[in-house]
Scaffold this active site. Structure first.
Site, mmCIF file in Angstrom:
data_model
loop_
_atom_site.group_PDB
_atom_site.id
_atom_site.type_symbol
_atom_site.label_atom_id
_atom_site.label_comp_id
_atom_site.label_asym_id
_atom_site.label_seq_id
_atom_site.Cartn_x
_atom_site.Cartn_y
_atom_site.Cartn_z
ATOM 1 N N ASP A 375 8.229 -7.456 43.025
ATOM 2 C CA ASP A 375 8.389 -8.286 41.831
ATOM 3 C C ASP A 375 8.304 -7.509 40.524
ATOM 4 O OD1 ASP A 375 8.726 -10.712 40.450
ATOM 5 O OD2 ASP A 375 6.581 -11.067 40.327
ATOM 6 N N HIS A 579 1.907 -6.337 36.922
ATOM 7 C CA HIS A 579 3.201 -6.626 36.305
ATOM 8 C C HIS A 579 3.318 -7.981 35.608
ATOM 9 C CE1 HIS A 579 4.025 -8.063 40.555
ATOM 10 N NE2 HIS A 579 4.432 -9.107 39.851
#
Length: 1012
Positions: A375, A579
C-alpha cells in the site's frame, strides 16, 4: 437464451439472499448480555473482566466515539441440540460498511484467555462440533466503538470524529442480536458452491460452453431446493453441482498463489493505540483459522505489530509464535513498518530493514527474502540497493495499479535502482491487497496479468485488512473449490517465499524497469501535515548527530553509549514513517500525537548530543564549533570541532531603488520594493541566476480541491488558477538580513533573507501563520537555466526527472519528492535549491519569447496545504521553513549545502581547542551517512558511506582515536558480507573504490581494551 441467463442469475441472487444463507443457522436462541463502558483510554484486560455491568438488549445504543465497552455474554446450549454443530453469532451492531472501519471486538474467556476477534463479516465463534448439549457460555467481549467516518453518507468527508477533543459523546452503534445457533454445514457448503459457480459463470465468455454448463447446473440446483425446507434439500442441490465443480482447470490456466493476509495500517482513521488492538484481534482470528484449516497459510508484515502483540497481548503472541514455528504464520517484509519510501532519509530507510529483520531473527529465527509494501505510495529509486544491502532480493507491492494516467507495463519484472542493483518485483494482477477470493477478482487477475505467454504465476493477498479480521472461512472454502476448476485460475495457499521461488524459476530473465516507481496518485502526501514532516526530518538529523557524537565520545572518553535509548528512539521514528503518518493522511488524533512525540524525542536526542559534546569538549571556558555535516565547512572538519573564531564583519544590506542589495563578494542579491528577489548574480561565473523579468522567492497560492482523497491528492488542474503574493506589509533591515512580511486571506508570512559571509548561498527563512482552507502554497524560483532534466536527492544519491512533458509518463510527474535538494544545470553551471523540511516540489520549463529566446526553468517548493479530510484542521497554525538558493552549484555543492541546512553547527563551551573527527574521508564525493557503535553492543565502530555524485570514486577512510587494524564489509545488519574481500588497513586507514551511488557499510573492530 439470453433472457434465460438473466433469469437464472437474478434467481440465484435472490434465493441465496432470502432463503439459503439464512438457513445456515436454522435454529437460534438468544444470549444474555450486559455492558460496562468507558469513554477514556482502554483499560487492562483484568480490569475489563472485573468491571460491574448492567443489562443491555438488542436495539439499545452503545459506545461513545473511540470508547471501549465490555460486554458480558452468558447462555447455555439447549440439551436438544446435542450432536449438532453449534456456534455463537454475535452482532455488535455492525453496519454494511467495509470491515475495519467500524466497531470491532475481541472475545475472552472469563479467565482472560483470548478466543477470537469479532468483525462485520466474521462474527461467529464455534462452540461445539458436535455439541453435547448443556454447555455453558460465559464470555467477555472487549468492544471498540471506533466511529464510522462516513459523513452524512459521504465516505471520506470532513469530520470532527477524528479526535477525542472534537468527537463528542453521542453513541455510535446500536446493539444487534447475540445468539447461539445451530450451524448447518451442508447448507453452508451449498452457499459456497453457489457463490463460486455464480461468480465464475458471470466472468466466463457469454458464448462459451462452460458458462452455459454452469448456468444449467445452477438452475437444476435451485430447482432441487425446497424453499420451505432448505436444510432438508441442500444435499440434493449440492449433488446437482458436483459435476461442474469436479471439472479440472486446463493445463494452461493462470496460477494464483493465495496468501492469507490482513493489511493493517499502523495508524490511519484510528490512532496508534487502536492499531495495537486491531492487530491482536486479527492475530487471534488467524491463529484460530490456521488450527481449523491445515492448508491455509497466513502472512503478516511489520515487526512493530508483532512487538505490540508481544508487549500488550502475550497470550495472543504465544499462539503467533507457535504458528510461526509451524511455518504457517509467516513474518513478511522484514521492515519495522510498511513505511513510506519516498520521504524517509537514507539512514531511516536502511533502519526500517535493520530493525524489522533483526526483530524477526531474534524472535523467530527467520530471515525472509522479500520487502512487502502493498500500500505504499510509490517507491524511491534508491530503494533496491537498500533492500539488497539488508539481505533481501524481492519486492511485492500493489499500489502502482492505482496510477491514474499510465498503466504500468509489467506485473513481474526486475526493478533497477540508481546504483544498478536489481530486485525481483511482483505486482499482483488481482489489483487488491484485500482479495476476497471472488470469481470476479480471480478472473481479473488472469485477464490482467501482463506476462501472459512467458509466465503464469501471480500472488493474491487474501483477507480483510485494517482490523477487518483477516482471511475468513468463506475465503478458505472458495479457495478449496478453486484449487482446480475449469474456467478459473488455479488457487493454492503458499508462502510468499514459495511464490517468489516459482515465479523466478519460470521467468529467469524478466523485463527491467529502471528508476523510481512513481505512483500517479496521492502526490499531495509529499506536503500534507507539514509539522509531521518537519518532525520526521528533524528527528532523522538529530539521530545522525546523536550517534556520531555519542560514538566519538565513547571511543575517546569512555562516554556510555546509549544503545537502548537510541534503539527505542529509532523505532519510534520508524513507526511514524508509516505510510499514513509521515504522508499526512491520518486523522487529527494521529498527527496531534505525532507532534507531541517528535517534541519529546527532540528533547531526548538533544540531551544525548549535549552530553557527548560536553564529554568531548572537556572543562573550560573556550568555545568550540561542532560540525556533524559530512563536508568541511569554514575550516571545521566534518564530524569534528574547532575553536570558534571572529569571522569579521557581517554582510550588510544596501538600500537600492526601493529595495535592498545583499552582497558578500561571491553573490549579489537584489530585492525589490515588493520583497521579491529580482537578481542573484554569481560574481565568479559572471552569471545571473534569475530569469529575465522574473522574480524569485515568489509565494504562489492555488485553489486545492482534488476530485477525491483530500489529504492524499493534488490534481493537475490546480495549476490552472492561482495568485502571486506580491503585496508587501513590511520590508526592512534586520541585523544583516532583509525582513519581508506579507498578509493574505487569514494568514501572515514573514521571511528573512540573508547571504552568509564567505559562502555563495542565499538563505531564506520563512514563517507562515497559516489559516487558509483548501489552498496550496508554493515558493517559486524561476531560473535562467536550460535544463532538460533535474536532480532531486533520494536515499543514498539522487534521481533525475525530465523538465519537459514529451509523454504522458513525464506529464504525470507534476509533483514529485526530493530530500534536501533539487539541482538544475546546463553544462558548466548549475543551481541548487535546498531545504530543511519540505519534500514536495515541481519543476517546469518555458522558452521565453521576443528578443530573448532563452529557457526559464522554474523550481517550486511545496510549503503548505489545507485539506479538510481526514483532519479538518490540517496545517492550521505556525510553520517554519528554511530554503537556500545556491548559484553555481555542482551536484557535490548541492549535497554539501543540503547537509548544512539540516545539520547546523553547534557551539559548546569547553577546554580543548579541537575535536578531531572520528572518521575522515579524503574525497568529498564520498559521503558518510552514519558513524555509530555496532548494534550488538560489542563496541565496534560502524561507518556507512556512499558515492553521492553519481560517478566512480576512490577514497581513503581513516579512523582517528583507536587503532583500527581491520575493516570488514558488512550488510545493513552489520554482518560480514559473504565473499567480500576486506579492505586492507594500513596506518589506520583503508581504501575504497565505489561505483556510482554505491553504499557501503564498514565494521571496524576495536580491541577489548578500548573504552566504550
Amino acid at each position: 437464451m439470453h433472457d434465460d441467463r438473466k433469469l437464472v442469475e437474478a434467481r440465484l441472487e435472490r434465493v441465496l439472499r432470502e432463503r439459503v444463507r439464512p438457513a445456515v443457522h436454522p435454529v437460534t436462541t438468544p444470549l444474555t448480555v450486559e455492558i460496562w463502558s468507558t469513554s477514556g483510554e482502554p483499560v487492562p484486560v483484568a480490569e475489563g473482566l472485573a468491571a460491574p455491568t448492567r443489562p443491555i438488549a438488542a436495539g439499545d445504543p452503545w459506545g461513545t466515539p473511540w470508547g471501549t465497552s465490555w460486554f458480558e455474554v452468558t447462555g447455555q446450549v439447549p440439551e436438544e441440540w446435542a450432536g449438532r454443530t453449534v456456534e455463537a453469532v454475535l452482532d455488535l451492531g455492525f453496519t454494511p460498511r467495509q470491515p475495519g472501519f467500524q466497531c470491532e471486538g475481541l472475545v475472552h474467556e472469563i479467565d482472560g484467555t483470548p478466543v477470537k476477534g469479532l468483525h462485520p463479516r466474521n462474527n461467529y465463534i464455534r462452540v461445539g462440533a458436535p455439541a453435547v448439549g448443556g454447555e455453558r457460555i460465559h464470555w467477555r467481549i472487549e468492544a471498540a466503538s471506533n466511529p464510522d467516518l462516513e459523513t452524512d453518507g459521504v465516505p471520506f468527508g470532513p469530520t470532527a470524529l477524528g479526535d477525542t477533543a472534537t468527537a463528542g459523546d453521542a453513541p455510535q452503534y446500536v446493539l444487534g442480536e447475540l445468539r447461539l445457533a445451530v450451524f448447518d454445514e451442508t447448507v453452508w457448503d451449498l452457499v459456497m458452491d453457489l457463490e463460486v459457480l455464480g461468480e465464475l459463470m458471470t466472468e466466463l465468455p457469454l458464448d462459451g460452453a462452460r458458462r452455459w454448463e454452469i448456468l444449467r447446473a445452477i438452475g437444476r440446483a435451485l430447482d432441487a431446493v425446497d424453499l420451505q425446507d432448505v436444510n432438508g434439500t441442500a444435499r440434493a442441490a449440492r449433488d446437482e453441482l458436483a459435476g461442474v465443480l469436479a471439472a479440472p482447470a486446463t493445463p494452461v490456466a493462470h496460477r494464483v498463489s493465495a496468501v492469507g493476509h490482513a493489511h493493517i495500517d499502523s495508524a490511519w482513521l484510528w490512532p496508534l493505540r487502536e492499531t495495537v488492538r486491531k492487530v491482536a484481534r486479527t492475530a487471534s482470528n488467524m491463529t484460530r483459522l490456521l488450527e481449523e484449516y491445515p492448508d491455509f497459510v497466513f502472512a503478516m508484515s511489520q515487526a512493530q505489530q508483532y512487538a505490540w502483540i508481544k508487549e500488550h497481548r502475550p497470550e495472543v503472541y504465544a499462539k503467533v509464535k507457535k504458528a510461526v514455528a509451524d511455518g504457517r504464520f509467516v513474518p513478511a517484509g522484514g521492515m519495522w513498518v510498511e513505511s513510506d519510501t519516498n520521504m524517509p532519509g537514507s539512514e531511516a530507510m536502511a533502519r526500517q530493514f535493520v530493525h524489522g529483520k533483526r526483530f524477526f531473527l531474534d524472535e523467530f529465527g527467520i530471515e525472509n527474502d522479500e520487502a512487502w509494501l502493498p500500500d505504499t505510495f510509490g517507491f524511491a529509486a534508491g530503494l533496491p540497493q537498500i533492500i539488497k544491502a539488508a539481505g533481501s532480493t524481492r519486492l511485492l507491492t500493489q499500489k502502482i495499479s492505482w496510477s491514474r494516467t499510465n498503466s504500468f507495463p509489467h506485473h513481474t519484472f526486475d526493478w533497477e535502482g540508481i546504483d544498478g542493483t536489481r530486485i525481483f518485483t511482483h505486482f499482483p494482477p488481482v489489483d487488491s491487497y484485500n482479495c476476497e477470493m471472488t470469481g470476479k477478482q480471480l478472473a481479473h487477475a488472469a485477464r490482467n496479468f501482463k506476462e501472459k505467454g512467458v509466465a503464469r504465476h501471480s500472488l493474491a493477498p487474501v483477507g480483510y485488512g485494517d482490523g477487518g479480521g483477516g482471511t475468513t472461512r468463506e475465503m478458505v472454502a472458495k479457495a478449496a473449490r478453486l484449487r482446480s476448476l475449469e474456467g478459473a485460475p488455479t488457487v493454492q495457499w503458499e508462502t510468499p517465499a514459495d511464490f517468489f521461488a516459482k515465479a523466478r524459476a519460470e521467468y529467469p530473465e524478466p523485463p527491467v524497469w529502471v528508476g523510481e516507481l512513481y505512483l500517479e496518485l496521492h502526490r499531495a502526501t509529499l506536503t500534507s501535515q507539514a509539522q509531521t514532516k518537519k518532525g520526521n526530518r528533524r528527528s532523522e538529523s538529530l539521530l545522525t548527530e546523536a550517534e556520531l557524537w555519542a560514538a566519538t565520545a565513547a571511543v575517546r572518553t569512555g562516554f556510555p553509549y546509549p544503545y537502548e535509548d537510541l534503539d527505542r528512539i529509532w523505532k519510534t521514528v520508524l513507526l511514524h514513517q508509516f505510510h499514513d503518518i509521515l504522508p499526512g493522511s491520518s486523522i487529527a488524533w494521529v498527527h496531534r500525537e505525532a507532534r507531541e512525540t517528535y517534541t519529546r524525542l527532540a528533547e531526548e536526542l538533544e540531551a544525548v548530543i549535549a552530553g557527548a559534546q560536553r564529554a568531548l569538549a572537556g572543562e573550560g571556558t573556550g568555545e568550540l564549533i561542532f560540525n556533524a555535516a559530512p563536508h568541511t565547512r569554514r575550516g571545521i572538519p566534518p564530524g569534528g570541532a574547532s575553536a570558534a573564531s571572529d569571522e569579521g564583519a557581517r554582510v550588510r544590506p544596501v538600500p537600492h531603488g526601493g529595495g535592498y542589495v545583499l552582497d558578500n563578494g561571491l553573490l549579489r542579491v537584489e530585492i525589490d520594493g515588493r520583497g521579491l528577489i529580482v537578481s542573484v548574480y554569481d560574481h565568479a561565473a559572471d552569471r545571473e541566476a534569475i530569469a529575465p523579468g522574473q522574480a524569485a522567492n515568489l509565494l504562489q497560492l492555488h485553489p486545492d480541491f482534488p476530485n477525491q482523497w483530500d489529504a492524499w491528492d493534488v490534481d493537475a488542474f490546480y495549476r490552472n488558477t492561482g495568485s502571486d503574493l506580491t503585496d508587501v506589509s513590511a520590508l526592512g533591515v534586520e541585523d544583516s538580513s532583509v525582513r519581508v512580511v506579507r498578509t493574505f486571506g487569514g494568514s501572515r508570512v514573514s521571511q528573512l533573507l540573508s547571504v552568509p559571509k564567505g559562502i555563495k548561498r542565499l538563505d531564506i527563512d520563512t514563517e507562515v501563520d497559516w489559516y487558509e482552507r483548501e489552498k496550496f502554497l508554493k515558493l517559486a524560483f524561476p531560473l535562467d537555466v536550460r535544463a532538460e532534466r533535474y536532480a532531486s536527492e533520494t536515499q543514498f544519491g539522487h534521481t533525475y526527472r525530465p523538465t519537459h512533458q514529451n509523454t504522458s509518463w513525464e506529464w504525470a510527474k507534476f509533483e514529485a519528492c526530493n530530500h534536501r535538494f533539487v539541482h538544475v544545470d546546463e553544462p558548466g553551471w548549475g543551481i541548487a535549491v535546498v531545504n530543511d523540511a519540505t519534500y514536495g516540489h515541481d519543476v517546469t520549463r518555458t522558452v521565453r519569447t521576443g528578443a530573448d529566446t532563452g529557457t526559464t526553468t522554474t523550481v517550486r517548493a511545496s510549503l503548505l496545504r489545507a485539506p479538510r479530510y481526514p483532519d479538518p484542521e490540517t496545517d492550521q497554525g505556525v510553520h517554519r521553513f528554511h530554503h537556500a538558493l545556491v548559484p553555481g552549484a555542482t551536484i557535490n555543492d548541492a549535497v554539501r549545502e543540503g547537509y548544512r541546512a539540516n545539520l547546523p553547527e553547534r557551539r559548546v563551551t569547553g577546554g580543548v581547542t579541537e575535536v578531531a573527527p572520528l572518521v575522515r574521508v579524503d574525497n568529498d564525493a564520498v559521503v558518510v551517512s552514519a558513524v555509530k557503535l555496532a548494534d550488538d553492543g560489542g563496541g565496534d565502530l560502524i561507518v556507512r558511506l556512499y558515492e553521492a555524485n553519481g560517478g566512480r570514486a576512490r577514497a581513503t577512510v581513516r579512523a582517528d582515536g583507536f587503532a583500527a587494524d581491520r575493516a570488514l564489509l558488512t550488510d545493513l545488519l552489520e554482518r560480514p558480507l559473504a565473499g567480500a574481500e576486506p579492505p586492507a588497513v594500513a596506518d589506520g586507514g583503508f581504501a575504497l573504490a565505489l561505483r556510482p551511488f554505491q553504499m557501503v557499510t564498514v565494521r571496524l573492530p576495536r580491541s577489548t581494551g578500548s573504552p566504550a
